[in-house]
Design an enzyme around this catalytic site. Sequence first.
Site, PDB file in Angstrom:
ATOM      1  N   GLY A   3      40.205  34.664  38.481  1.00 47.80           N
ATOM      2  CA  GLY A   3      40.131  35.844  37.491  1.00 47.80           C
ATOM      3  C   GLY A   3      39.306  37.234  38.577  1.00 47.80           C
ATOM      4  O   GLY A   3      38.038  37.452  37.407  1.00 47.80           O
ATOM      5  N   LEU A   4      39.585  37.630  40.143  1.00 48.92           N
ATOM      6  CA  LEU A   4      38.398  38.510  39.947  1.00 48.92           C
ATOM      7  C   LEU A   4      37.032  38.560  40.218  1.00 48.92           C
ATOM      8  O   LEU A   4      36.555  39.305  39.471  1.00 48.92           O
ATOM      9  CB  LEU A   4      39.255  39.904  39.919  1.00 48.92           C
ATOM     10  CG  LEU A   4      40.369  40.073  40.470  1.00 48.92           C
ATOM     11  CD1 LEU A   4      41.018  41.802  39.554  1.00 48.92           C
ATOM     12  CD2 LEU A   4      40.676  40.650  41.519  1.00 48.92           C
ATOM     13  N   LYS A  44      37.199  40.631  48.658  1.00 51.39           N
ATOM     14  CA  LYS A  44      36.728  39.986  47.564  1.00 51.39           C
ATOM     15  C   LYS A  44      37.301  41.215  47.308  1.00 51.39           C
ATOM     16  O   LYS A  44      37.029  42.352  47.559  1.00 51.39           O
ATOM     17  CB  LYS A  44      36.087  39.276  47.075  1.00 51.39           C
ATOM     18  CG  LYS A  44      36.156  39.041  45.415  1.00 51.39           C
ATOM     19  CD  LYS A  44      36.564  37.522  45.066  1.00 51.39           C
ATOM     20  CE  LYS A  44      36.846  36.631  44.301  1.00 51.39           C
ATOM     21  NZ  LYS A  44      38.204  36.917  44.361  1.00 51.39           N
ATOM     22  N   GLY A  45      38.211  41.457  45.630  1.00 50.21           N
ATOM     23  CA  GLY A  45      38.140  42.195  44.930  1.00 50.21           C
ATOM     24  C   GLY A  45      37.114  42.872  43.803  1.00 50.21           C
ATOM     25  O   GLY A  45      36.767  42.250  43.825  1.00 50.21           O
ATOM     26  N   ILE A  96      52.644  40.306  50.748  1.00 52.32           N
ATOM     27  CA  ILE A  96      53.128  40.379  49.388  1.00 52.32           C
ATOM     28  C   ILE A  96      51.802  39.716  48.795  1.00 52.32           C
ATOM     29  O   ILE A  96      51.032  38.812  49.309  1.00 52.32           O
ATOM     30  CB  ILE A  96      54.082  39.349  48.709  1.00 52.32           C
ATOM     31  CG1 ILE A  96      54.243  38.425  49.433  1.00 52.32           C
ATOM     32  CG2 ILE A  96      54.813  39.593  49.096  1.00 52.32           C
ATOM     33  CD1 ILE A  96      55.168  37.420  48.955  1.00 52.32           C
ATOM     34  N   ASN A  97      51.090  40.190  47.592  1.00 52.57           N
ATOM     35  CA  ASN A  97      49.591  39.408  46.513  1.00 52.57           C
ATOM     36  C   ASN A  97      50.885  38.597  46.171  1.00 52.57           C
ATOM     37  O   ASN A  97      51.964  37.830  46.387  1.00 52.57           O
ATOM     38  CB  ASN A  97      50.179  40.548  45.944  1.00 52.57           C
ATOM     39  CG  ASN A  97      48.910  39.995  44.667  1.00 52.57           C
ATOM     40  OD1 ASN A  97      47.888  39.386  45.203  1.00 52.57           O
ATOM     41  ND2 ASN A  97      48.084  41.477  45.287  1.00 52.57           N
ATOM     42  N   THR A  98      49.902  37.004  45.545  1.00 53.45           N
ATOM     43  CA  THR A  98      50.392  36.093  45.387  1.00 53.45           C
ATOM     44  C   THR A  98      51.180  36.218  44.153  1.00 53.45           C
ATOM     45  O   THR A  98      51.598  37.248  43.666  1.00 53.45           O
ATOM     46  CB  THR A  98      49.270  35.116  44.610  1.00 53.45           C
ATOM     47  OG1 THR A  98      48.339  35.747  43.536  1.00 53.45           O
ATOM     48  CG2 THR A  98      47.923  35.153  45.452  1.00 53.45           C
ATOM     49  N   CYS A 119      46.738  44.215  39.179  1.00 50.38           N
ATOM     50  CA  CYS A 119      45.909  43.675  38.071  1.00 50.38           C
ATOM     51  C   CYS A 119      46.280  44.104  36.638  1.00 50.38           C
ATOM     52  O   CYS A 119      47.506  45.208  36.416  1.00 50.38           O
ATOM     53  CB  CYS A 119      44.329  44.498  37.738  1.00 50.38           C
ATOM     54  SG  CYS A 119      43.630  43.706  39.141  1.00 50.38           S
ATOM     55  N   LYS A 135      48.339  46.830  48.349  1.00 53.42           N
ATOM     56  CA  LYS A 135      48.816  45.634  48.206  1.00 53.42           C
ATOM     57  C   LYS A 135      49.903  45.671  47.224  1.00 53.42           C
ATOM     58  O   LYS A 135      48.916  45.700  46.056  1.00 53.42           O
ATOM     59  CB  LYS A 135      47.074  44.994  48.322  1.00 53.42           C
ATOM     60  CG  LYS A 135      47.882  43.154  48.329  1.00 53.42           C
ATOM     61  CD  LYS A 135      46.802  42.375  48.578  1.00 53.42           C
ATOM     62  CE  LYS A 135      47.437  41.154  49.151  1.00 53.42           C
ATOM     63  NZ  LYS A 135      46.180  40.548  48.973  1.00 53.42           N
TER      64      LYS A 135
END
Lengths: 288, 248
Positions: free
Chosen positions: A79-80, A52-53, A196-198, A135, A170
């Site tokens: 939301g990280l 997880k980030g 890709i990221n979202t 981010c 990423k």
Amino acid sequence: MTARFSALEILTLKCRIFDIEFKNPVFLASGTFEYGLIYRNVTNKAGAICTKGITARPRGGNPPPRIFETACGLINSVGLENPGVDVFCKETLPRMRSLKTRIFVNVAGFTVGEFVEIVGSIGPRVDGFELNVSCPNVDMGGVSFGRDPDVCAEVVARVRAVTELPLIVKLTANFCDPLVIARRCMEAGADGISLINTLHAMAFDLRKKEVLIQGGLSGPAIKPFALYCVHRLKELEVPIIGVGGIMSGADAYEFLLAGASAVEIGSAILRDPYSPLRIIKELKRYTG
Amino acid sequence: MRSYRLKIVRRTTHTENIFGLDFKYSGITPWPGQFFQVRVDEGVELFLNRPISVASYKRGHLLLVVKIVGRGTRTLSMKKAGDYLTLFGPFGRRFRPAHRKSLIIAGGIGIAPLHFLAEYMARRNIDFDVLYGVRNKDEFIFRSDLKRMASRVTFVAERGYREKETVVTRIRRMDLNDFSVGYACGPREMLMALQELKLPITTYAFCEDFMGCGCGLCLGCAIMHGGVYRRICIDGPVLSLGDIDFEV
């Protein structure tokens, strides 16, 4: 530079990327398997886990709703949420050491300095880092790092200076050309690119006539686009980790054909936490 | 947790939009408050599984009672006896009810998990009453079952009876001194109103949310509880009502 499978390796799915060996090219995507501790039997069979980030400070995450289903996928706005790098190092990381897989820490900074701080704090205790440059950049008015090739390159260069471990960036594909960004990241010292990221997405509450959720779209809905992005980076001949809506061995193989050295499984896990095991098995049928 | 491919033994219709799916089940024994993630679409269009709480489990039969609220539950409603479904679970923290006089407070489809709790308590001779409210008086389900298991059942409805009442208006007039603990499940508005009443008994809420994984991986089903976000799927779904912050 692109990882190639030898005859024997094809049978076992073993692969070498960034000069380290992975038991297979199926990784667990950041944010969909937490820290790999809940379903250890799955984690231990995957090629790697991207955590997880992790942010510099603890984050509570976003208020609900955080998940919303859309056609062939979902929007998330978690939301990280994470305990922050200090607690991660003290409490989570020691528990992760017993995992029998490669550990990549997903690093989410809101300033260039935070990326350096997080990677520096974690040090050499993991197998590598995945820099989440999606981010908002607090120093630059909240525009995502990932859209600006110069800023991305700066993040990579600064982090490179504090670690010798493999660095994956990423990439987002939101409002930018990942090829341009990827090239700059590699020049700045990255070892590979995951994408890709979202994708930016939203949904409305029709009754209240207001925004219901705004976040990132993932799942099979974005797979063809993700595949295109991976293929676009093929010419760079660098290690690419393909991510986006992979549900089966066939999907994973498609990403390998497009130029990826490995893939990450994300949304599929939400539908079935054991799906990575199935995908690994199915992938053997293609590569074997 | 395990994944199951289960055959629907029976499909029951309770009201116009509430139906039940009865499975033959010999998997991990579910506990009160636990739920299954039910795959509604073997394709990927309806991507996520739907969290459905256990309404009954006895003699190798697992009963899920579902209210049609959207496309996923509508798709589920079209399943017939003989069809197979993929389920994952049971998920959720195992909840062990207290051996004390209890009050079950159900609003609408909130009766589903509480019916399973009632079964569990009846089997262990825990004395309990039920207060069960719905919008329209023809929406009650499990009527005779509840009457059989509980010491006393109070049915209230907003429409259909001479007296227009909700769970919240009725509980205000009830003497709660007999009870030590309450279990509430129902619409968010009901839970919020109950919380505001500051009931003199320890009250637990059976919570719900849209869920991603249902097993703690995605952090999608967050609820503010005691000042921090908790995951309904693994920290709950049963949480102390007083500590929930519904405004977040």
